[in-house]
Design an enzyme around this catalytic site. Sequence first.
Site, PDB file in Angstrom:
ATOM      1  N   TYR A  86      29.088  44.029  58.920  1.00 36.23           N
ATOM      2  CA  TYR A  86      29.401  43.057  57.867  1.00 36.23           C
ATOM      3  C   TYR A  86      30.775  42.391  58.033  1.00 36.23           C
ATOM      4  O   TYR A  86      31.048  41.375  57.406  1.00 36.23           O
ATOM      5  CB  TYR A  86      29.350  43.707  56.474  1.00 36.23           C
ATOM      6  CG  TYR A  86      28.025  44.324  56.115  1.00 36.23           C
ATOM      7  CD1 TYR A  86      26.856  43.981  56.778  1.00 36.23           C
ATOM      8  CD2 TYR A  86      27.931  45.270  55.091  1.00 36.23           C
ATOM      9  CE1 TYR A  86      25.642  44.560  56.459  1.00 36.23           C
ATOM     10  CE2 TYR A  86      26.723  45.849  54.761  1.00 36.23           C
ATOM     11  CZ  TYR A  86      25.583  45.498  55.453  1.00 36.23           C
ATOM     12  OH  TYR A  86      24.388  46.083  55.130  1.00 36.23           O
TER      13      TYR A  86
ATOM     14  N   ASP B 225      28.788  50.070  49.535  1.00 39.16           N
ATOM     15  CA  ASP B 225      27.875  50.082  50.679  1.00 39.16           C
ATOM     16  C   ASP B 225      28.373  49.072  51.703  1.00 39.16           C
ATOM     17  O   ASP B 225      28.345  47.870  51.470  1.00 39.16           O
ATOM     18  CB  ASP B 225      26.454  49.691  50.242  1.00 39.16           C
ATOM     19  CG  ASP B 225      25.499  49.736  51.427  1.00 39.16           C
ATOM     20  OD1 ASP B 225      25.108  50.853  51.812  1.00 39.16           O
ATOM     21  OD2 ASP B 225      25.191  48.675  52.002  1.00 39.16           O
TER      22      ASP B 225
ATOM     23  N   LYS C  81      27.661  52.136  58.403  1.00 40.17           N
ATOM     24  CA  LYS C  81      26.464  52.170  59.255  1.00 40.17           C
ATOM     25  C   LYS C  81      26.811  51.857  60.704  1.00 40.17           C
ATOM     26  O   LYS C  81      27.741  51.083  60.953  1.00 40.17           O
ATOM     27  CB  LYS C  81      25.436  51.128  58.775  1.00 40.17           C
ATOM     28  CG  LYS C  81      25.211  51.126  57.263  1.00 40.17           C
ATOM     29  CD  LYS C  81      24.157  50.151  56.824  1.00 40.17           C
ATOM     30  CE  LYS C  81      24.101  50.058  55.304  1.00 40.17           C
ATOM     31  NZ  LYS C  81      24.921  48.976  54.744  1.00 40.17           N
TER      32      LYS C  81
ATOM     33  N   HIS D 233      21.856  51.806  61.151  1.00 39.74           N
ATOM     34  CA  HIS D 233      21.562  50.543  60.463  1.00 39.74           C
ATOM     35  C   HIS D 233      20.133  50.055  60.726  1.00 39.74           C
ATOM     36  O   HIS D 233      19.446  49.596  59.814  1.00 39.74           O
ATOM     37  CB  HIS D 233      22.590  49.489  60.910  1.00 39.74           C
ATOM     38  CG  HIS D 233      22.866  48.426  59.914  1.00 39.74           C
ATOM     39  ND1 HIS D 233      24.085  47.829  59.771  1.00 39.74           N
ATOM     40  CD2 HIS D 233      22.069  47.824  59.003  1.00 39.74           C
ATOM     41  CE1 HIS D 233      24.030  46.910  58.813  1.00 39.74           C
ATOM     42  NE2 HIS D 233      22.819  46.894  58.343  1.00 39.74           N
TER      43      HIS D 233
HETATM   44  P1  NDP Z   1      21.332  40.596  46.858  1.00 36.19           P
HETATM   45  O1  NDP Z   1      19.860  40.774  46.881  1.00 36.19           O
HETATM   46  O2  NDP Z   1      22.160  41.599  46.137  1.00 36.19           O
HETATM   47  O3  NDP Z   1      21.620  39.137  46.277  1.00 36.19           O
HETATM   48  C1  NDP Z   1      22.877  38.560  46.335  1.00 36.19           C
HETATM   49  C2  NDP Z   1      22.809  37.200  45.655  1.00 36.19           C
HETATM   50  O4  NDP Z   1      22.556  37.384  44.261  1.00 36.19           O
HETATM   51  C3  NDP Z   1      24.085  36.410  45.755  1.00 36.19           C
HETATM   52  O5  NDP Z   1      23.753  35.052  45.997  1.00 36.19           O
HETATM   53  C4  NDP Z   1      24.733  36.578  44.379  1.00 36.19           C
HETATM   54  O6  NDP Z   1      25.523  35.464  44.049  1.00 36.19           O
HETATM   55  C5  NDP Z   1      23.508  36.650  43.495  1.00 36.19           C
HETATM   56  N1  NDP Z   1      23.745  37.366  42.243  1.00 36.19           N
HETATM   57  C6  NDP Z   1      24.276  38.603  42.084  1.00 36.19           C
HETATM   58  N2  NDP Z   1      24.301  38.946  40.780  1.00 36.19           N
HETATM   59  C7  NDP Z   1      23.782  37.904  40.111  1.00 36.19           C
HETATM   60  C8  NDP Z   1      23.560  37.649  38.737  1.00 36.19           C
HETATM   61  N3  NDP Z   1      23.891  38.545  37.803  1.00 36.19           N
HETATM   62  N4  NDP Z   1      23.005  36.467  38.369  1.00 36.19           N
HETATM   63  C9  NDP Z   1      22.686  35.538  39.313  1.00 36.19           C
HETATM   64  N5  NDP Z   1      22.876  35.724  40.637  1.00 36.19           N
HETATM   65  C10 NDP Z   1      23.426  36.896  41.025  1.00 36.19           C
HETATM   66  O7  NDP Z   1      21.922  40.398  48.354  1.00 36.19           O
HETATM   67  P2  NDP Z   1      22.018  41.110  49.744  1.00 36.19           P
HETATM   68  O8  NDP Z   1      20.899  40.642  50.603  1.00 36.19           O
HETATM   69  O9  NDP Z   1      23.378  40.960  50.231  1.00 36.19           O
HETATM   70  O10 NDP Z   1      21.784  42.678  49.471  1.00 36.19           O
HETATM   71  C11 NDP Z   1      22.755  43.467  48.826  1.00 36.19           C
HETATM   72  C12 NDP Z   1      23.390  44.507  49.739  1.00 36.19           C
HETATM   73  O11 NDP Z   1      22.405  45.304  50.405  1.00 36.19           O
HETATM   74  C13 NDP Z   1      24.224  43.944  50.905  1.00 36.19           C
HETATM   75  O12 NDP Z   1      25.442  43.393  50.474  1.00 36.19           O
HETATM   76  C14 NDP Z   1      24.320  45.167  51.789  1.00 36.19           C
HETATM   77  O13 NDP Z   1      25.316  46.047  51.284  1.00 36.19           O
HETATM   78  C15 NDP Z   1      22.915  45.750  51.667  1.00 36.19           C
HETATM   79  N6  NDP Z   1      22.020  45.274  52.759  1.00 36.19           N
HETATM   80  C16 NDP Z   1      21.628  46.177  53.716  1.00 36.19           C
HETATM   81  C17 NDP Z   1      20.800  45.812  54.755  1.00 36.19           C
HETATM   82  C18 NDP Z   1      20.381  46.812  55.775  1.00 36.19           C
HETATM   83  O14 NDP Z   1      19.796  46.429  56.804  1.00 36.19           O
HETATM   84  N7  NDP Z   1      20.640  48.081  55.561  1.00 36.19           N
HETATM   85  C19 NDP Z   1      20.290  44.429  54.889  1.00 36.19           C
HETATM   86  C20 NDP Z   1      20.710  43.557  53.807  1.00 36.19           C
HETATM   87  C21 NDP Z   1      21.541  43.981  52.793  1.00 36.19           C
HETATM   88  P3  NDP Z   1      27.059  35.610  43.528  1.00 36.19           P
HETATM   89  O15 NDP Z   1      27.852  36.206  44.645  1.00 36.19           O
HETATM   90  O16 NDP Z   1      27.424  34.204  43.220  1.00 36.19           O
HETATM   91  O17 NDP Z   1      27.019  36.486  42.300  1.00 36.19           O
END
Ligand code: NDP
Length: 313
Positions: free
Chosen positions: A55, A50, A84, A115
């Site tokens: 980004y 995604d 997007k 988006h």
């Molecule tokens: P998430 O809700 O997926 O959270 C990401 C965080 O979780 C990071 O700090 C990561 O740290 C941590 N994490 C991941 N796995 C674990 C685990 N197993 N244990 C502990 N911590 C963990 O983040 P996003 O807000 O980025 O949302 C995900 C995706 O959604 C985006 O990347 C994007 O593709 C999409 N998105 C779309 C939007 C839209 O407007 N359409 C808006 C926002 C997001 P670490 O890297 O250290 O693992």
Amino acid sequence: MSALDIDITLNTGAKIPAVGFGTVCFDEFKSQFKDALKAALLEGHYRHIDTAWYYGTEALIGEVLQELFESGKLKREDIFVTTKVWPSFWKDPLKSLEKSLHDLRLDYVDLFLQHWPLAFEGDENGLPAVPKDAEGNVKFAKGADYLSTWKKMILIYKNTTKTRAIGVSNYTPKMLTRLLKETDVVPATNQVELHPHLPQVELVKFCKEHKIVVEAFSPLGGNGAPNLKIPLVQQLAKKYNVPAVDIIVNYHAQAGRVVLPRSQNVERIKKGFSEVKLTEKELAELDQFGIDHPKRFINDVWGNDLGFEHWGQ
Ligand code: NDP
């Protein structure tokens, strides 16, 4: 079977893997991004990426895909890619898509999303991405209608081979109602913030009735993954003897939703996710938790007037 192997059927008939790799990446992690993506595709068995022009990771994704395609480790048809169009490109989604395809080094994407249901002022290259006036207020394009972008996306979908499906993101049921009334293509998906703190029950019901697949973004609550600390999530993780993240992933996949967790941690990525058969009662309890304790983590200032439930909470 791993939760990664679950497919959901879109209203186009195509299948979308329920778990997609989120590709938001902050600058300090950009140097690790390609290793994280390679681990996701080769060892975490992700089959769905995604991304978005906004980004700034599409060129890095393109480098990884080219390397994996050329080495024969992956075929284009093995993966599902979403990109997007950002509101600053609202007038010309085709140009945005072409730019994304160039950077991704692909001929087509599997899904192209609007988006946000918004239009920003911006030059022909979509810059600045978030234009602001001297007081720091976002400069929305005057007189612009967010549906005009969707209508142009329909033309791209119908008249080109650059995307196999189109959908929206950050649409409310009210906006979807208007879209369905005024245009003739039902979005394949609506990608919104969704998790046990924000179950958006009405929106999910609306999308189900109209055969629009819901995609859950920020499933962990964004940076620091606050949703993994929810007591009910922890309790279920203990009961099923899995990491808390598996409970969140299965909460969505089991309900027929796409889920888009993000991680730049290779060790975590490699583990993938186990399938957990949550009961109907547990799924309902996870929803109820969010009804009782609503919290929205993504409160970007441009969304202030969109009428989202629990905005700023
Ligand atoms: P998430 O809700 O997926 O959270 C990401 C965080 O979780 C990071 O700090 C990561 O740290 C941590 N994490 C991941 N796995 C674990 C685990 N197993 N244990 C502990 N911590 C963990 O983040 P996003 O807000 O980025 O949302 C995900 C995706 O959604 C985006 O990347 C994007 O593709 C999409 N998105 C779309 C939007 C839209 O407007 N359409 C808006 C926002 C997001 P670490 O890297 O250290 O693992």
